[in-house]
Write an enzyme that holds these catalytic residues in place. Structure first.
Site, PDB file in Angstrom:
ATOM      1  N   ASN A   1     -10.102  -0.053  -0.608  1.00 46.79           N
ATOM      2  CA  ASN A   1      -8.637   0.007  -0.586  1.00 46.79           C
ATOM      3  C   ASN A   1      -8.093  -0.617  -1.873  1.00 46.79           C
ATOM      4  OD1 ASN A   1      -5.909  -0.332  -0.120  1.00 46.79           O
ATOM      5  ND2 ASN A   1      -6.147  -1.193   1.926  1.00 46.79           N
TER       6      ASN A   1
ATOM      7  N   CYS B   1       0.814  -1.228   0.000  1.00 46.90           N
ATOM      8  CA  CYS B   1       0.000   0.000   0.000  1.00 46.90           C
ATOM      9  C   CYS B   1       0.841   1.269   0.000  1.00 46.90           C
ATOM     10  CB  CYS B   1      -0.960   0.001   1.176  1.00 46.90           C
ATOM     11  SG  CYS B   1      -2.122  -1.359   1.091  1.00 46.90           S
TER      12      CYS B   1
ATOM     13  N   HIS C   1      -3.420   7.172   2.357  1.00 49.73           N
ATOM     14  CA  HIS C   1      -3.805   5.847   1.866  1.00 49.73           C
ATOM     15  C   HIS C   1      -5.208   5.542   2.368  1.00 49.73           C
ATOM     16  CE1 HIS C   1      -3.885   1.752   0.805  1.00 49.73           C
ATOM     17  NE2 HIS C   1      -3.743   1.284   2.027  1.00 49.73           N
TER      18      HIS C   1
HETATM   19  O1  UT7 Z   1      -3.935  -1.227   3.492  1.00 53.32           O
HETATM   20  C1  UT7 Z   1      -3.001  -2.028   4.125  1.00 53.32           C
HETATM   21  C2  UT7 Z   1      -3.019  -1.831   5.571  1.00 53.32           C
HETATM   22  N1  UT7 Z   1      -4.244  -2.355   6.144  1.00 53.32           N
HETATM   23  C3  UT7 Z   1      -4.892  -1.660   7.056  1.00 53.32           C
HETATM   24  O2  UT7 Z   1      -4.533  -0.553   7.365  1.00 53.32           O
HETATM   25  C4  UT7 Z   1      -6.082  -2.328   7.728  1.00 53.32           C
HETATM   26  C5  UT7 Z   1      -5.991  -2.114   9.227  1.00 53.32           C
HETATM   27  N2  UT7 Z   1      -7.056  -2.814   9.945  1.00 53.32           N
HETATM   28  C6  UT7 Z   1      -8.341  -2.431   9.906  1.00 53.32           C
HETATM   29  O3  UT7 Z   1      -8.698  -1.544   9.180  1.00 53.32           O
HETATM   30  C7  UT7 Z   1      -9.322  -3.102  10.831  1.00 53.32           C
HETATM   31  O4  UT7 Z   1      -8.614  -3.848  11.801  1.00 53.32           O
HETATM   32  C8  UT7 Z   1     -10.312  -4.044  10.089  1.00 53.32           C
HETATM   33  C9  UT7 Z   1     -11.269  -3.208   9.242  1.00 53.32           C
HETATM   34  C10 UT7 Z   1      -9.598  -5.024   9.223  1.00 53.32           C
HETATM   35  C11 UT7 Z   1     -11.153  -4.806  11.113  1.00 53.32           C
HETATM   36  O5  UT7 Z   1     -11.819  -3.890  11.977  1.00 53.32           O
HETATM   37  P1  UT7 Z   1     -11.708  -4.059  13.556  1.00 53.32           P
HETATM   38  O6  UT7 Z   1     -12.505  -2.980  14.157  1.00 53.32           O
HETATM   39  O7  UT7 Z   1     -10.254  -4.129  13.919  1.00 53.32           O
HETATM   40  O8  UT7 Z   1     -12.438  -5.435  13.795  1.00 53.32           O
HETATM   41  P2  UT7 Z   1     -11.878  -6.763  14.506  1.00 53.32           P
HETATM   42  O9  UT7 Z   1     -10.942  -7.471  13.614  1.00 53.32           O
HETATM   43  O10 UT7 Z   1     -11.436  -6.431  15.889  1.00 53.32           O
HETATM   44  O11 UT7 Z   1     -13.220  -7.609  14.645  1.00 53.32           O
HETATM   45  C12 UT7 Z   1     -14.283  -7.171  15.491  1.00 53.32           C
HETATM   46  C13 UT7 Z   1     -15.448  -8.147  15.343  1.00 53.32           C
HETATM   47  C14 UT7 Z   1     -15.037  -9.613  15.445  1.00 53.32           C
HETATM   48  O12 UT7 Z   1     -16.094 -10.301  16.102  1.00 53.32           O
HETATM   49  P3  UT7 Z   1     -15.988 -10.655  17.668  1.00 53.32           P
HETATM   50  O13 UT7 Z   1     -14.752 -11.495  17.812  1.00 53.32           O
HETATM   51  O14 UT7 Z   1     -15.871  -9.331  18.371  1.00 53.32           O
HETATM   52  O15 UT7 Z   1     -17.261 -11.375  17.929  1.00 53.32           O
HETATM   53  C15 UT7 Z   1     -14.982 -10.047  14.002  1.00 53.32           C
HETATM   54  O16 UT7 Z   1     -15.224 -11.446  13.866  1.00 53.32           O
HETATM   55  O17 UT7 Z   1     -16.024  -7.967  14.030  1.00 53.32           O
HETATM   56  C16 UT7 Z   1     -16.109  -9.251  13.399  1.00 53.32           C
HETATM   57  N3  UT7 Z   1     -15.967  -9.046  11.970  1.00 53.32           N
HETATM   58  C17 UT7 Z   1     -17.013  -8.767  11.166  1.00 53.32           C
HETATM   59  N4  UT7 Z   1     -18.326  -8.635  11.419  1.00 53.32           N
HETATM   60  C18 UT7 Z   1     -19.116  -8.321  10.383  1.00 53.32           C
HETATM   61  C19 UT7 Z   1     -14.838  -9.063  11.218  1.00 53.32           C
HETATM   62  N5  UT7 Z   1     -15.122  -8.788   9.933  1.00 53.32           N
HETATM   63  C20 UT7 Z   1     -16.457  -8.601   9.873  1.00 53.32           C
HETATM   64  C21 UT7 Z   1     -17.357  -8.283   8.831  1.00 53.32           C
HETATM   65  N6  UT7 Z   1     -18.666  -8.148   9.128  1.00 53.32           N
HETATM   66  N7  UT7 Z   1     -16.942  -8.083   7.554  1.00 53.32           N
END
Ligand code: UT7
Length: 337
Positions: A286, A116, A256
């Site tokens: 993205n 990225c 980004h």
């Molecule tokens: O471009 C390259 C660099 N990449 C980045 O900068 C990405 C950085 N990371 C992020 O943007 C975020 O971490 C994500 C968007 C990938 C994820 O968001 P988050 O707020 O960190 O969510 P999480 O991974 O902590 O998950 C929270 C909850 C989980 O459920 P439980 O364990 O709390 O029950 C996940 O299973 O959200 C759940 N979850 C979803 N729910 C509905 C994960 N993906 C989804 C989804 N829909 N698509």
């Protein structure tokens, strides 16, 4: 004698026709428009369809748009750099294929891999070729067909990414505009949090690598999120300080487009309000190396000569950085003198 800097003298872009929205995604995996909008800020993303169509097909369209807009003869281009992590093939380079498709027959061409941060790293690389006097016209492309390495059964990655391509032309300037400074970093210990395991020399394609889904993006969202927020903001602030830039001096942050929350956190640390951030994540998602040039493409008509821009990115590797750029022309297209 005035210093030679590398000025961006035009921007082109291309987005494939097919639009994958959150409603369609919610029918593919267990997710919702509400979750995606709240946690990431994406509504739609463009997807390249068609057998045998790779990143070069989008990149060539972006470059043709760029060359047409700037009235540039493709034969005058000295160098083509394509930042991508989704090349058509491992070799030849996608830049090579694009140079051929767009008629840039006199250019040497190579790909640059920094995920990225690819466009940011490419911009400093291209600028160095111009500043040294080695090249007079450099085409820098940021392009990725992320849909080719995304598992549409994995709800933690499939809402995030989209396909697209952007391209800029860089030329020498003696007017003090263009690329003025940058701070770039890499840390390979971050590889374990964001990678595509197979398809390279460590794990060439086998039935096993396909069955285990090792050809798809693997991301641990939280550690990447934390590193992105701190590194992008720290570097952007360091760049501001060493160039004596206040938040009032900056016309736009060009961040980004990985997550609206990361963009907001970076802007807040820089003392910028949202209206000073280029944002198109809601429509494109993205697009990896394409996010920064697609932002410039979308906001080009609002830019004026002399505007101070800070570009900032974070990506797989880890790779990250910030770059200070003074915009070189008013409005949508540079008027050739
Ligand atoms: O471009 C390259 C660099 N990449 C980045 O900068 C990405 C950085 N990371 C992020 O943007 C975020 O971490 C994500 C968007 C990938 C994820 O968001 P988050 O707020 O960190 O969510 P999480 O991974 O902590 O998950 C929270 C909850 C989980 O459920 P439980 O364990 O709390 O029950 C996940 O299973 O959200 C759940 N979850 C979803 N729910 C509905 C994960 N993906 C989804 C989804 N829909 N698509």
């Amino acid at each position: 004698m005035k210093k030679i800097t590398a000025a961006i003298t035009g921007v082109g872009g291309y987005l494939p026709e097919y639009i994958l929205d959150n409603e369609e995604l919610s029918r593919m995996v267990d997710t919702s428009d509400e979750w995606i909008m709240t946690r990431i800020g994406i509504k739609t993303r463009h997807i390249l369809k068609g057998e045998g169509k790779g990143t070069s097909s989008m990149a060539a369209k972006a470059v043709k748009d760029l060359l047409e807009k700037t009235g540039t003869d493709p034969m005058e281009v000295d160098l083509v750099i394509c930042s991508t992590v989704t090349p058509d093939m491992l070799f030849p380079s996608t830049a090579n294929l694009v140079a051929d498709k767009a008629g840039m027959k006199n250019a040497f061409a190579f790909d640059l891999s920094a995920a990225c941060s690819g466009f940011l790293f490419g911009l400093q690389t291209a600028a160095t070729y111009i500043e040294s006097g080695r090249c007079k016209k450099v085409v820098l492309i940021g392009a990725d067909k992320m849909s080719s390495i995304i598992d549409y059964e994995d709800r933690t990655t499939c809402p995030i990414f989209g396909d697209g391509a952007g391209a800029v032309l860089l030329e020498p300037s003696k007017e003090g505009v263009g690329v003025l400074d940058s701070i770039l970093h890499s840390d390979g210990s971050g590889a374990k949090h964001l990678y595509q395991k197979a398809g390279g020399s460590a794990y060439p394609a086998t039935h096993e690598t396909v069955d285990k889904k090792w050809h798809f993006v693997h991301q641990e969202g939280q550690p990447v999120f934390k590193a992105a927020v701190s590194h992008m903001a720290d570097t952007a602030v360091e760049l501001m300080e060493r160039n004596h830039l206040t938040s009032e001096d900056i016309r736009f942050l060009v961040p980004h487009q990985a997550n609206l929350r990361i963009i907001d956190a970076t802007a807040a640390r820089m003392g910028l309000t949202r209206d000073k951030c280029m944002i198109n994540i809601e429509c494109y998602g993205n697009t990896t190396a394409a996010t920064l040039p697609l932002c410039l493409w979308d906001y080009e008509s609002r830019l004026k000569k002399g505007d101070n821009l800070v570009l900032a990115a974070f990506g797989g590797g880890f790779t990250w950085g910030a770059l200070y750029l003074k915009w070189a022309y008013d409005g949508a297209t540079m008027t050739k003198g």
